[in-house]
Write a protein that holds these residues in place. Structure first.
Motif, PDB file in Angstrom:
ATOM      1  N   UNK A 161       0.805  -1.217   0.000  1.00 55.87           N
ATOM      2  CA  UNK A 161       0.000   0.000   0.000  1.00 55.87           C
ATOM      3  C   UNK A 161       0.843   1.275   0.000  1.00 55.87           C
ATOM      4  N   UNK A 162       2.065   1.214   0.487  1.00 59.64           N
ATOM      5  CA  UNK A 162       2.826   2.447   0.722  1.00 59.64           C
ATOM      6  C   UNK A 162       3.211   3.191  -0.554  1.00 59.64           C
ATOM      7  N   UNK A 163       3.138   2.560  -1.707  1.00 58.94           N
ATOM      8  CA  UNK A 163       3.452   3.239  -2.961  1.00 58.94           C
ATOM      9  C   UNK A 163       2.233   3.889  -3.612  1.00 58.94           C
ATOM     10  N   UNK A 164       1.076   3.768  -3.005  1.00 54.91           N
ATOM     11  CA  UNK A 164      -0.123   4.424  -3.532  1.00 54.91           C
ATOM     12  C   UNK A 164       0.011   5.931  -3.339  1.00 54.91           C
ATOM     13  N   UNK A 165      -0.571   6.714  -4.254  1.00 48.97           N
ATOM     14  CA  UNK A 165      -0.426   8.174  -4.141  1.00 48.97           C
ATOM     15  C   UNK A 165      -0.956   8.743  -2.827  1.00 48.97           C
ATOM     16  N   UNK A 166      -1.978   8.126  -2.268  1.00 49.38           N
ATOM     17  CA  UNK A 166      -2.558   8.626  -1.017  1.00 49.38           C
ATOM     18  C   UNK A 166      -1.577   8.471   0.144  1.00 49.38           C
ATOM     19  N   UNK A 198       2.822  10.382   1.017  1.00 56.06           N
ATOM     20  CA  UNK A 198       3.203  11.504   1.872  1.00 56.06           C
ATOM     21  C   UNK A 198       3.244  11.133   3.347  1.00 56.06           C
ATOM     22  N   UNK A 199       2.682   9.986   3.694  1.00 53.40           N
ATOM     23  CA  UNK A 199       2.620   9.550   5.088  1.00 53.40           C
ATOM     24  C   UNK A 199       3.802   8.622   5.363  1.00 53.40           C
ATOM     25  N   UNK A 200       4.381   8.722   6.550  1.00 53.83           N
ATOM     26  CA  UNK A 200       5.502   7.855   6.922  1.00 53.83           C
ATOM     27  C   UNK A 200       5.046   6.397   6.968  1.00 53.83           C
ATOM     28  N   UNK A 211      -1.456   2.173  11.703  1.00 52.39           N
ATOM     29  CA  UNK A 211      -2.872   2.198  11.348  1.00 52.39           C
ATOM     30  C   UNK A 211      -3.356   0.827  10.885  1.00 52.39           C
ATOM     31  N   UNK A 212      -2.545   0.167  10.073  1.00 53.69           N
ATOM     32  CA  UNK A 212      -2.935  -1.163   9.586  1.00 53.69           C
ATOM     33  C   UNK A 212      -3.015  -2.157  10.739  1.00 53.69           C
ATOM     34  N   UNK A 213      -2.076  -2.103  11.655  1.00 51.56           N
ATOM     35  CA  UNK A 213      -2.116  -3.037  12.779  1.00 51.56           C
ATOM     36  C   UNK A 213      -3.280  -2.731  13.728  1.00 51.56           C
ATOM     37  N   UNK A 214      -3.614  -1.436  13.883  1.00 46.06           N
ATOM     38  CA  UNK A 214      -4.764  -1.084  14.727  1.00 46.06           C
ATOM     39  C   UNK A 214      -6.092  -1.481  14.091  1.00 46.06           C
ATOM     40  N   UNK A 215      -6.107  -1.638  12.792  1.00 47.06           N
ATOM     41  CA  UNK A 215      -7.321  -2.092  12.109  1.00 47.06           C
ATOM     42  C   UNK A 215      -7.357  -3.614  12.037  1.00 47.06           C
TER      43      UNK A 215
END
Length: 106
Positions: A31-36, A39-41, A48-52
């Motif tokens: 997911x980290x290469x998606x444009x959204x 910009x996020x570390x 966030x993924x682990x909390x979900x």
């Protein structure tokens, strides 16, 4: 509770944390290469993924084994999500640092 049963539960817990950390790492890497998310570390995305993912997996397991979901299951899943986050991010950062130290640079 016997020592054998306690060790069995501990091994289930460690296996679950390992599987969840692997899934978090795979999802974050995908997911980290998606444009959204560019910009996020990466560590914030992993948290966030682990909390979900961790509470959802607890809910799914409770439904599968027909266990009534109590509030403290969700609380324990949120606490476990931080452990899953630490395992998943620590593993990728160590592998990346080893790769950066060992690869050939011009």
């Amino acid at each position: 509770m016997s020592a054998e049963l306690l060790l069995q539960y501990i091994s289930y817990l460690l296996t679950g944390i390992g599987v969840l950390a692997f899934l978090v790492s795979v999802i974050v890497q995908a997911v980290k290469e998606m444009p959204v998310f560019k910009k996020i570390q990466t560590s914030v995305v992993a948290l966030a993924v682990s909390l979900i993912l961790t509470p959802i997996s607890v809910i799914v397991l409770c439904n599968y084994y027909r266990i009534v979901i109590e509030w403290y299951y969700i609380f324990a899943a949120i606490v476990a999500a931080f452990i899953v986050y630490l395992v998943s991010t620590g593993g990728w950062e160590r592998v990346a640092s080893i790769w950066n130290r060992s690869k050939y640079k011009k």
